[in-house]
Design an enzyme around this catalytic site. Sequence first.
Site, mmCIF file in Angstrom:
data_model
loop_
_atom_site.group_PDB
_atom_site.id
_atom_site.type_symbol
_atom_site.label_atom_id
_atom_site.label_comp_id
_atom_site.label_asym_id
_atom_site.label_seq_id
_atom_site.Cartn_x
_atom_site.Cartn_y
_atom_site.Cartn_z
ATOM 1 N N HIS A 33 0.622 -1.193 -0.073
ATOM 2 C CA HIS A 33 0.068 -0.098 0.582
ATOM 3 C C HIS A 33 1.185 1.118 -0.287
ATOM 4 O O HIS A 33 1.678 1.197 0.494
ATOM 5 C CB HIS A 33 -0.864 -0.023 0.958
ATOM 6 C CG HIS A 33 -1.759 1.269 1.506
ATOM 7 N ND1 HIS A 33 -1.583 2.137 1.458
ATOM 8 C CD2 HIS A 33 -3.200 0.594 0.765
ATOM 9 C CE1 HIS A 33 -3.070 2.619 1.657
ATOM 10 N NE2 HIS A 33 -3.689 1.977 1.185
ATOM 11 N N LYS A 61 -10.162 -1.844 10.605
ATOM 12 C CA LYS A 61 -10.194 -2.299 9.707
ATOM 13 C C LYS A 61 -11.090 -3.858 10.340
ATOM 14 O O LYS A 61 -10.886 -4.817 9.135
ATOM 15 C CB LYS A 61 -9.103 -2.820 8.774
ATOM 16 C CG LYS A 61 -8.461 -1.746 8.362
ATOM 17 C CD LYS A 61 -9.030 -2.057 7.170
ATOM 18 C CE LYS A 61 -7.831 -0.496 6.032
ATOM 19 N NZ LYS A 61 -8.180 0.174 4.516
ATOM 20 N N ASP A 108 3.323 -5.361 8.230
ATOM 21 C CA ASP A 108 1.696 -4.461 7.577
ATOM 22 C C ASP A 108 0.590 -5.208 8.005
ATOM 23 O O ASP A 108 0.190 -5.877 7.663
ATOM 24 C CB ASP A 108 2.110 -3.295 6.272
ATOM 25 C CG ASP A 108 1.023 -3.075 5.945
ATOM 26 O OD1 ASP A 108 0.158 -2.987 7.052
ATOM 27 O OD2 ASP A 108 1.030 -2.505 4.779
ATOM 28 N N CYS A 129 -5.033 2.320 -3.705
ATOM 29 C CA CYS A 129 -3.738 3.406 -2.887
ATOM 30 C C CYS A 129 -2.942 2.719 -3.414
ATOM 31 O O CYS A 129 -1.713 1.608 -2.646
ATOM 32 C CB CYS A 129 -3.756 3.568 -1.814
ATOM 33 S SG CYS A 129 -4.969 4.981 -1.462
ATOM 34 N N GLN A 133 -4.427 -5.233 7.472
ATOM 35 C CA GLN A 133 -5.747 -6.376 6.311
ATOM 36 C C GLN A 133 -5.150 -7.797 6.663
ATOM 37 O O GLN A 133 -6.626 -8.549 6.754
ATOM 38 C CB GLN A 133 -5.487 -6.255 5.016
ATOM 39 C CG GLN A 133 -5.911 -5.084 4.111
ATOM 40 C CD GLN A 133 -7.138 -4.386 4.428
ATOM 41 O OE1 GLN A 133 -7.794 -5.233 4.586
ATOM 42 N NE2 GLN A 133 -7.363 -3.112 3.639
#
Lengths: 418, 151
Positions: free
Chosen positions: A135, A238, A212, A376, A215
């Site tokens: 991202h 999220k 990261d 993104c 998600q």
Amino acid sequence: MPVKNDSAIIQKSIYNVEKIRKDFPILQTFVHGKPLVYLDNAATTQKPRFVIDRINHYYEKINANIHRGVHALSQEATEEFESARIIIKNFINALGKNEIIFTRGTTESINLVASTFGKINVHEGDEIIISHMEHHSNIVPWQMLCKEKNAVLKVIPVNDSGELITEEFVKLISPRTKFISVVYASNSLGTVNPVKTIIDIAHQNGIPVLIDAAQAINHIPIDVQELDCDFLAFSGHKIYGPTGIGILYGKINHLEAMPPYMGGGDMISKVTFEETTYNELPHKFEAGTPDIAGAIGLGAAIEYVKKIGLDNIAAHENELLMTATESISDLKGLRIIGTSKNKIGVLSFHLENIHPHDVGTFLDFEGVAIRTGHHCTQPLMKRFGVPATSRASFGLYNTKEEVSILVNGLKKILEVFG
Amino acid sequence: MDQELRELYQQVILDHNKSPRNFRKIDKHTNFAEGFNPLCGDNVDIYLILDEDKIIDISFQGSGCAISKASASLMTSILKGKTVEEAEKIFNKFHLLVTDKLGDNPDIEDLGKLAVFAGVREFPARVKCASLAWHTMINALHNKNEKVVTE
């Protein structure tokens, strides 16, 4: 194509999606006269009543600033805020609550690491490795750091199925590699990356790794001690929590060695005009009044998710992904972008000669909310030769009926544009 | 199909999307500009041959949604043979139409086929799609090299 696993079948009988849907007030909404079919969960998830109530409770009953008042409300607010930190610490199995830093979200968490850990450990000629499926929030902070330090950004390539090419990753490592930052699960492809392997290889070479998990956090159970990642970043919104709040997990020895990110209140223990002594962890990285309600809301969201069970949620979403993948695969001119065997509930696709924005507008009139655009991840779109994709992403409250509505909507679009 | 949706995606728009007119590069152009919408990744290149103040030829290339493609296609069809002044006048009227500034029953007879874009008014998120080619054309007329960026 995602793999059907037995757990998906076993859990099916006890997973009561209709009951779960009642927990989410917004799912009663109508859009253009049609019941809302919310399939944009990778962008942000909806909030259950349980989370909304906890946020309201804070504002209606205990609103006060934290860590500084002797009065009853301040103490109660502090207690709830700090309990949220412990809920999060337990959720990802951090060693201690001092390793849990509240930020505004994944983006701020990554920027924090780049500007502090990066600043003291990356020097001219050094190298940082990211991947082609990052991202923008896991590209730009490192690019900025490289520019400032005259360091080099290297990129792990992605194969045609949308998976990282691990052999190429190994070749990128050099004695100058000072940091690796990769995404656990891709927001545009759904691919779940072999982060444990990446971390192990990195550590054999003495390189710290940031994961990261924006998600991944609401699909994959994460144990930071087992993963052995140096840093982990995610956002509250999220995982059915509020926006504006997120987490940076960092190993205690790293966090202790890092300089503060922002200066201000709460992050100090003593201030004179000549010198300041910084507060202990985690407060050293939490300057200013934080999003107290947000933190409490995130704690509530995690409690809610734990009650249903991440494994059950993942099995349910995998079933929806399989159904959707199967149903759209034979639509004329449809190409699925991201066909790894190991995916979270993200289905990105491109219809030949039909722009995703037109797809998005048509589906909106069916009540279906999906994301259209570059997500993104512009370098990734370029890699797959598309300007943008349409993306349906599933959450714990989605149903097979909703998948049918999506598929029928796509069929109507094909009729109009065909 | 929903009425509002039908007004946005009129047959003329679907037709120009499927077979865009003047979708080519003019090698010997006198004027050129490029436009880009970073929000959705739409891009359009506008090529012009100007003879003094008359548009002898105009074409476009790029990628985008049905609205942006049809808008560029119709724009090039209509502007061929017009003067710079006429082109600017049509642009102004078109812009007022899609941004809903012409009132409830606008007189848009002079816009001809461009009237099909009236439906865009109901879709604020799609106004940029309809107007990107036009902004880029204005830049091309004045041979401004900076990229048009709409968001």
